[in-house]
Write a protein that holds these residues in place. Structure first.
Motif, PDB file in Angstrom:
ATOM      1  N   GLY A 199      17.683  36.477  38.566  1.00  0.00           N
ATOM      2  CA  GLY A 199      17.391  35.116  39.016  1.00  0.00           C
ATOM      3  C   GLY A 199      18.297  34.052  38.466  1.00  0.00           C
ATOM      4  N   GLY A 200      19.432  34.433  37.892  1.00  0.00           N
ATOM      5  CA  GLY A 200      20.349  33.448  37.332  1.00  0.00           C
ATOM      6  C   GLY A 200      21.727  34.029  37.089  1.00  0.00           C
ATOM      7  N   PRO A 201      22.637  33.232  36.529  1.00  0.00           N
ATOM      8  CA  PRO A 201      24.032  33.662  36.336  1.00  0.00           C
ATOM      9  C   PRO A 201      24.201  34.864  35.420  1.00  0.00           C
ATOM     10  CG  PRO A 201      23.827  31.278  36.086  1.00  0.00           C
ATOM     11  CD  PRO A 201      22.436  31.818  36.140  1.00  0.00           C
ATOM     12  N   SER A 202      23.238  35.100  34.506  1.00  0.00           N
ATOM     13  CA  SER A 202      23.390  36.203  33.555  1.00  0.00           C
ATOM     14  C   SER A 202      23.148  37.568  34.186  1.00  0.00           C
ATOM     15  CB  SER A 202      22.439  36.017  32.368  1.00  0.00           C
ATOM     16  OG  SER A 202      22.721  36.943  31.349  1.00  0.00           O
ATOM     17  N   PHE A 203      22.684  37.588  35.424  1.00  0.00           N
ATOM     18  CA  PHE A 203      22.445  38.868  36.117  1.00  0.00           C
ATOM     19  C   PHE A 203      23.658  39.783  36.028  1.00  0.00           C
ATOM     20  CE2 PHE A 203      23.348  41.147  40.105  1.00  0.00           C
ATOM     21  CZ  PHE A 203      22.302  42.057  40.125  1.00  0.00           C
ATOM     22  N   LEU A 204      24.845  39.236  36.253  1.00  0.00           N
ATOM     23  CA  LEU A 204      26.058  40.049  36.283  1.00  0.00           C
ATOM     24  C   LEU A 204      26.416  40.583  34.902  1.00  0.00           C
ATOM     25  CD1 LEU A 204      28.124  37.790  38.707  1.00  0.00           C
ATOM     26  CD2 LEU A 204      27.151  40.040  39.233  1.00  0.00           C
ATOM     27  N   GLY A 205      26.470  39.691  33.896  1.00  0.00           N
ATOM     28  CA  GLY A 205      26.845  40.120  32.554  1.00  0.00           C
ATOM     29  C   GLY A 205      25.803  41.023  31.925  1.00  0.00           C
ATOM     30  N   TRP A 206      24.510  40.735  32.160  1.00  0.00           N
ATOM     31  CA  TRP A 206      23.432  41.530  31.575  1.00  0.00           C
ATOM     32  C   TRP A 206      23.536  42.979  32.031  1.00  0.00           C
ATOM     33  CZ3 TRP A 206      19.435  44.819  32.260  1.00  0.00           C
ATOM     34  CH2 TRP A 206      18.401  44.846  31.314  1.00  0.00           C
ATOM     35  N   HIS A 207      23.716  43.188  33.332  1.00  0.00           N
ATOM     36  CA  HIS A 207      23.779  44.554  33.845  1.00  0.00           C
ATOM     37  C   HIS A 207      25.102  45.229  33.492  1.00  0.00           C
ATOM     38  CE1 HIS A 207      20.284  43.154  36.177  1.00  0.00           C
ATOM     39  NE2 HIS A 207      19.957  44.432  36.221  1.00  0.00           N
ATOM     40  N   ARG A 208      26.146  44.453  33.271  1.00  0.00           N
ATOM     41  CA  ARG A 208      27.404  45.041  32.788  1.00  0.00           C
ATOM     42  C   ARG A 208      27.196  45.643  31.399  1.00  0.00           C
ATOM     43  NH1 ARG A 208      33.099  42.143  33.680  1.00  0.00           N
ATOM     44  NH2 ARG A 208      32.815  43.334  35.616  1.00  0.00           N
ATOM     45  N   VAL A 209      26.502  44.909  30.532  1.00  0.00           N
ATOM     46  CA  VAL A 209      26.204  45.409  29.192  1.00  0.00           C
ATOM     47  C   VAL A 209      25.307  46.642  29.269  1.00  0.00           C
ATOM     48  CG1 VAL A 209      25.043  44.868  27.009  1.00  0.00           C
ATOM     49  CG2 VAL A 209      26.531  43.166  28.083  1.00  0.00           C
ATOM     50  N   TYR A 210      24.327  46.613  30.161  1.00  0.00           N
ATOM     51  CA  TYR A 210      23.395  47.734  30.331  1.00  0.00           C
ATOM     52  C   TYR A 210      24.140  49.019  30.708  1.00  0.00           C
ATOM     53  CZ  TYR A 210      18.719  49.649  31.500  1.00  0.00           C
ATOM     54  OH  TYR A 210      17.543  50.363  31.536  1.00  0.00           O
ATOM     55  N   LEU A 211      25.107  48.893  31.613  1.00  0.00           N
ATOM     56  CA  LEU A 211      25.910  50.056  32.009  1.00  0.00           C
ATOM     57  C   LEU A 211      26.723  50.592  30.830  1.00  0.00           C
ATOM     58  CD1 LEU A 211      27.208  48.864  35.492  1.00  0.00           C
ATOM     59  CD2 LEU A 211      25.876  50.936  35.096  1.00  0.00           C
ATOM     60  N   LEU A 212      27.328  49.675  30.071  1.00  0.00           N
ATOM     61  CA  LEU A 212      28.121  50.093  28.915  1.00  0.00           C
ATOM     62  C   LEU A 212      27.263  50.820  27.892  1.00  0.00           C
ATOM     63  CD1 LEU A 212      30.298  46.877  28.437  1.00  0.00           C
ATOM     64  CD2 LEU A 212      31.100  49.106  29.239  1.00  0.00           C
ATOM     65  N   LEU A 213      26.016  50.391  27.763  1.00  0.00           N
ATOM     66  CA  LEU A 213      25.110  51.014  26.812  1.00  0.00           C
ATOM     67  C   LEU A 213      24.810  52.454  27.215  1.00  0.00           C
ATOM     68  CD1 LEU A 213      22.200  49.295  25.037  1.00  0.00           C
ATOM     69  CD2 LEU A 213      21.775  51.500  26.078  1.00  0.00           C
ATOM     70  N   LEU A 214      24.540  52.690  28.513  1.00  0.00           N
ATOM     71  CA  LEU A 214      24.299  54.060  28.966  1.00  0.00           C
ATOM     72  C   LEU A 214      25.543  54.917  28.761  1.00  0.00           C
ATOM     73  CD1 LEU A 214      22.332  56.065  30.411  1.00  0.00           C
ATOM     74  CD2 LEU A 214      23.574  55.507  32.511  1.00  0.00           C
ATOM     75  N   GLU A 215      26.712  54.343  29.035  1.00  0.00           N
ATOM     76  CA  GLU A 215      27.952  55.094  28.842  1.00  0.00           C
ATOM     77  C   GLU A 215      28.135  55.483  27.377  1.00  0.00           C
ATOM     78  OE1 GLU A 215      30.794  53.583  32.512  1.00  0.00           O
ATOM     79  OE2 GLU A 215      30.951  52.560  30.576  1.00  0.00           O
TER      80      GLU A 215
END
Length: 485
Positions: A199-215
């Motif tokens: 619901g805001g601008p952090s959607f993109l960066g938040w999920h980028r970090v989430y992907l890096l964490l799984l990796e």
């Protein structure tokens, strides 16, 4: 004679008994996973556990990180475990503490000489470090993500095998255990975390970090699912992806394929109902995003029917149905991460265009709008001390590179793609139709037999493909439980 028979019986009983003990001993010895006994081999010279080419190292790393978290913070163990994974993700290319600060847009030198400032920025430093590593024959710390149909069979098997290792209970000294994948998926579960991520601008960066964490947890890049390649099919539900070769069945309980038998943290089987509603991402949607050169028009909140990356991303969530259609359960479905890898690919291409066409630095172009939790300097909940604006940093972007999505005429020479010359775009090949032996085996039969499932807040898709059926799975409110993160 009776004595002889008795002796013979005793001998046979002894032999059977010995065989039974031998079988029991061997079974007991090998029922314990090999990696539990050999975890010490995955320590580096400093004594730290590292992921290697051996899949067993994935299990051992999780065991070590969680045990360390349990020792240091027994009442906050899951959060400390996640923070350890996050640190591992961000330190892939060296020290990240001083690098993830975005350039100061008010810097006078930057205003006078943007090109020079660009070279001195964090992205330039990381790029030079990577180039130096390549020249000296060192492994590149930037991992390449590929479209899932571009992976070799060994690459796909390795990826799914490592996800399955995360889904396996990890034993701890004292008889306790935990499931790494469930802890990671629970990050996308609580209302606080979901509101900070959507619901805001952090959607993109938040999920980028989430992907890096799984990796960081599996030690390899997450492939992306370019759903445009399925959207262009006559019937997208026929895609080869919904076969045991890739994702497994698209209808009903996932009881075959690489994720067969997965049970979620809510103790529910993984289920799907592809093509029920919503829409996959089309080439037109992708190009609509690329019409812009600033973040503000393509991130939420937007006005009216304006297109945004977050809005088009909701379509495939609804299209797959099942756990993926709910905000609280979406990440329990492994396809979630491949879908979000493609969302990140869209953003990756968009950022490149910003630099090339608009000469704009994406790291400082963070729109100051939306909920308070999305403001630039607010903490990126629950990712430690990261700030929302740091999700836009060039440093985080530099940790990943993308192999361009397949294009005509060769379509990357993938056996699972073909070039549709009428539209000059690649599209997925269809899976082989299964042999249906009864009405219960048909997709509609499997959906009826399944009954309602427990789900939370549903994603809302702005786009609805005219080919969808409108028969979304019936669901009941999600049973409340304490989240792990």
């Amino acid at each position: 004679m009776k004595v002889l028979q008795s002796l013979t019986g005793l001998v046979l009983a002894s032999i059977v008994g010995c065989l039974f003990l031998t079988i029991t001993t061997v079974k007991g010895r090998y029922s314990q996973p090999r990696h539990i006994r050999n975890c010490q081999q995955y320590r580096d010279r400093r004594g730290r556990f590292e992921l290697t080419g051996n899949d067993d190292s994935v299990y051992c790393l999780q065991q070590n990180l969680y045990q360390s978290a349990l020792t240091s913070s027994p009442f906050n163990v899951s959060i400390v475990y996640i923070e350890a994974l996050l640190q591992k993700a961000l330190s892939r290319c060296g020290n990240y503490d001083s690098l993830i600060r975005p350039p100061n847009p008010t810097n006078k030198k930057c205003k006078k000489n943007k090109k020079k400032c660009r070279k001195q920025s964090l992205y330039g430093r990381v790029a030079r470090t990577q180039e130096s590593s390549r020249r000296h024959g060192k492994r590149n710390c930037s991992w390449e993500r590929k479209e899932v149909r571009m992976l070799s069979r060994s690459e796909w098997r390795r990826f799914t095998n490592r996800l399955n290792i995360l889904k396996r209970p990890v034993r701890l000294p004292g008889g306790n255990s935990f499931i790494p994948y469930d802890i990671i998926s629970d990050i996308h579960r609580s209302d606080v975390n979901i509101d900070a991520a959507h619901g805001g601008p952090s959607f993109l960066g938040w999920h980028r970090v989430y992907l890096l964490l799984l990796e960081a947890a599996i030690g390899m890049p997450v492939p992306y699912w370019d759903s445009r390649l399925d959207y262009d099919m006559t019937e997208p539900t026929d895609s080869v992806l919904w076969s045991d070769k890739f994702f497994g069945p698209g209808f009903g309980v996932v009881d075959s394929g690489p994720f067969a038998g997965w049970i979620t943290a809510d103790n529910i089987s993984l289920v799907r109902n592809i093509g029920s509603g919503g829409s996959l991402i089309s080439d037109a949607m992708f190009n609509d995003i690329l019409r812009y050169t600033r973040h503000d028009p393509v991130v939420e909140p937007t006005q009216g029917r304006s297109i945004s990356i977050e809005r088009i991303h909701a379509g495939p969530h609804v299209w797959v149905d099942g756990q993926l259609s709910s905000l609280q359960t979406a990440s329990q479905e492994p396809v979630f991460f491949l879908h979000h890898s493609f969302v990140d690919y869209i953003w990756y291409v968009f950022r490149k265009q910003m630099r090339d066409a608009g000469n704009i630095n994406p790291a400082s172009d963070y729109p100051n709008k939306g909920p308070t939790s999305h403001r630039p300097q607010e903490n990126m909940i629950p990712f430690g001390n990261l700030r929302n604006i740091q999700g836009y940093s060039d440093f985080l972007e530099s940790l990943t590179r993308y192999q361009t999505s397949p294009t005509c005429p060769s379509c990357g020479r993938s056996k699972d793609l073909e070039c549709d010359r009428t539209i000059n775009r690649c599209k997925s090949k269809a899976r082989r139709s299964p042999v249906i032996t009864s009405d219960a085996d048909a997709p509609s039969g499997r959906r009826r037999a399944m009954g309602p499932i427990y789900l939370g807040r549903k994603f809302q898709s702005q786009h609805t493909d005219r080919r969808t059926r409108g028969d979304a799975l019936r669901f009941l409110p999600l049973i409340r439980r304490q989240t792990l993160v």
